[in-house]
Design an enzyme around this catalytic site. Structure first.
Site, PDB file in Angstrom:
ATOM      1  N   ARG A 169      -7.195  -1.183   0.637  1.00 45.47           N
ATOM      2  CA  ARG A 169      -8.357  -1.026  -0.246  1.00 45.47           C
ATOM      3  C   ARG A 169      -8.228   0.233  -1.095  1.00 45.47           C
ATOM      4  O   ARG A 169      -8.565   0.234  -2.278  1.00 45.47           O
ATOM      5  CB  ARG A 169      -9.649  -0.984   0.581  1.00 45.47           C
ATOM      6  CG  ARG A 169     -10.027  -2.343   1.168  1.00 45.47           C
ATOM      7  CD  ARG A 169     -11.408  -2.325   1.799  1.00 45.47           C
ATOM      8  NE  ARG A 169     -11.408  -1.726   3.117  1.00 45.47           N
ATOM      9  CZ  ARG A 169     -12.022  -0.604   3.456  1.00 45.47           C
ATOM     10  NH1 ARG A 169     -12.688   0.094   2.540  1.00 45.47           N
ATOM     11  NH2 ARG A 169     -11.981  -0.145   4.695  1.00 45.47           N
TER      12      ARG A 169
ATOM     13  N   ASN B 186      -0.877  -7.937  13.741  1.00 44.21           N
ATOM     14  CA  ASN B 186      -1.727  -7.303  14.749  1.00 44.21           C
ATOM     15  C   ASN B 186      -0.890  -6.996  15.993  1.00 44.21           C
ATOM     16  O   ASN B 186      -0.425  -7.906  16.672  1.00 44.21           O
ATOM     17  CB  ASN B 186      -2.889  -8.238  15.097  1.00 44.21           C
ATOM     18  CG  ASN B 186      -3.851  -7.638  16.098  1.00 44.21           C
ATOM     19  OD1 ASN B 186      -3.674  -6.509  16.554  1.00 44.21           O
ATOM     20  ND2 ASN B 186      -4.881  -8.385  16.444  1.00 44.21           N
TER      21      ASN B 186
ATOM     22  N   GLY C 280       3.627  -4.362   4.693  1.00 46.11           N
ATOM     23  CA  GLY C 280       5.036  -4.699   4.834  1.00 46.11           C
ATOM     24  C   GLY C 280       5.283  -6.052   5.450  1.00 46.11           C
ATOM     25  O   GLY C 280       6.019  -6.882   4.905  1.00 46.11           O
TER      26      GLY C 280
ATOM     27  N   GLU D 196      -1.743  -6.822   7.933  1.00 45.12           N
ATOM     28  CA  GLU D 196      -0.476  -6.616   8.632  1.00 45.12           C
ATOM     29  C   GLU D 196      -0.505  -7.359   9.965  1.00 45.12           C
ATOM     30  O   GLU D 196      -1.568  -7.818  10.422  1.00 45.12           O
ATOM     31  CB  GLU D 196      -0.283  -5.110   8.850  1.00 45.12           C
ATOM     32  CG  GLU D 196       1.012  -4.703   9.532  1.00 45.12           C
ATOM     33  CD  GLU D 196       2.246  -5.147   8.775  1.00 45.12           C
ATOM     34  OE1 GLU D 196       2.623  -6.330   8.920  1.00 45.12           O
ATOM     35  OE2 GLU D 196       2.837  -4.318   8.059  1.00 45.12           O
TER      36      GLU D 196
ATOM     37  N   HIS E 107       0.828  -1.211   0.000  1.00 45.80           N
ATOM     38  CA  HIS E 107       0.000   0.000   0.000  1.00 45.80           C
ATOM     39  C   HIS E 107       0.860   1.258   0.000  1.00 45.80           C
ATOM     40  O   HIS E 107       2.023   1.252   0.399  1.00 45.80           O
ATOM     41  CB  HIS E 107      -0.947   0.007   1.195  1.00 45.80           C
ATOM     42  CG  HIS E 107      -0.225   0.081   2.513  1.00 45.80           C
ATOM     43  ND1 HIS E 107       0.323   1.242   3.008  1.00 45.80           N
ATOM     44  CD2 HIS E 107       0.041  -0.879   3.424  1.00 45.80           C
ATOM     45  CE1 HIS E 107       0.886   1.007   4.177  1.00 45.80           C
ATOM     46  NE2 HIS E 107       0.734  -0.273   4.456  1.00 45.80           N
TER      47      HIS E 107
ATOM     48  N   GLY F 199      -0.708  -1.832  12.813  1.00 47.71           N
ATOM     49  CA  GLY F 199      -0.965  -3.134  12.233  1.00 47.71           C
ATOM     50  C   GLY F 199      -2.384  -3.213  11.711  1.00 47.71           C
ATOM     51  O   GLY F 199      -2.654  -2.935  10.546  1.00 47.71           O
TER      52      GLY F 199
END
Length: 210
Positions: free
Chosen positions: A68, A92, A159, A90, A18, A30
């Protein structure tokens, strides 16, 4: 890679992180649903990238807002739908979501110290370890690879989850993969047919195609 292996995997996969965020550096983000910092810039870069992707059969994205927002203009330019996948989220960070990395380090929290020493296997309190990310990314890949064998697919993610992909698909060590994490807004492409790849490339550096 053997012929039988090629037949059971996609012919190629585009991995796209993103776009940049408007948050402080080293903030734990996250599952926090933060927006892109500059959606218009990311959209322009996504549309540039779409001209190079060709005709994939599927576009998967994490269901968090920043992915999104990155996937939507890419999908529009490709003329296809986005399939949202929570498994592509990502890591958490649980109770540490929104906290600054340095503040956590200075807090004297033994749980954070343990996480830093063994981030692969230690859970963030109320969150995940990196092994958890690897498990869900691996499960996603097993299904997507079988369903789209011989085809090209696109994955828009984060990432950490893309680090998990690089470990899974390249066989990189955890340390090497983390050092070569895709930057925000950058992409990688893996060509399973020829055994080649590009990594950490900025779409803004691609010349525009008519």
């Amino acid at each position: 890679m053997t012929a039988s292996t090629i037949e059971s995997t996609p012919s190629g996969v585009w991995l796209y992180r993103h776009g940049p965020l408007d948050i402080p550096r080293y903030q734990c983000v996250g599952w926090s649903d933060v927006p892109l910092g500059n959606p218009e810039q990311t959209a322009n870069e996504a549309r540039t990238l779409a001209a190079y992707i060709g005709k994939p059969t599927a576009l998967f994205s994490s269901d968090l807002l920043r992915t999104r927002q990155t996937a939507a203009p890419l999908a529009e330019a490709l003329g296809m739908e986005v399939t949202l996948e929570p498994s592509l989220r990502e890591l958490n960070f649980g109770e540490w979501e929104g906290r600054m990395w340095n503040d956590l380090g200075e807090s004297g929290d033994d749980r954070f110290r343990a996480f830093v020493q063994d981030w692969r296997s230690t859970n963030a309190p109320g969150g995940e370890s990196f092994r958890d990310v690897e498990r869900r990314v691996s499960a996603f890949w097993a299904q997507a690879a079988a369903r789209h064998a011989g085809e090209e697919i696109v994955v828009v993610s984060h990432g950490g989850s893309l680090v998990a992909f690089s470990i899974l698909l390249f066989g990189w060590s955890h340390e090497y993969a983390m050092k070569h994490m895709l930057e925000r807004g950058h992409f990688g492409y893996i060509d399973f047919r020829r055994g080649g790849h590009v990594w950490n490339f900025d779409p803004a550096r691609l010349p525009a195609r008519a």
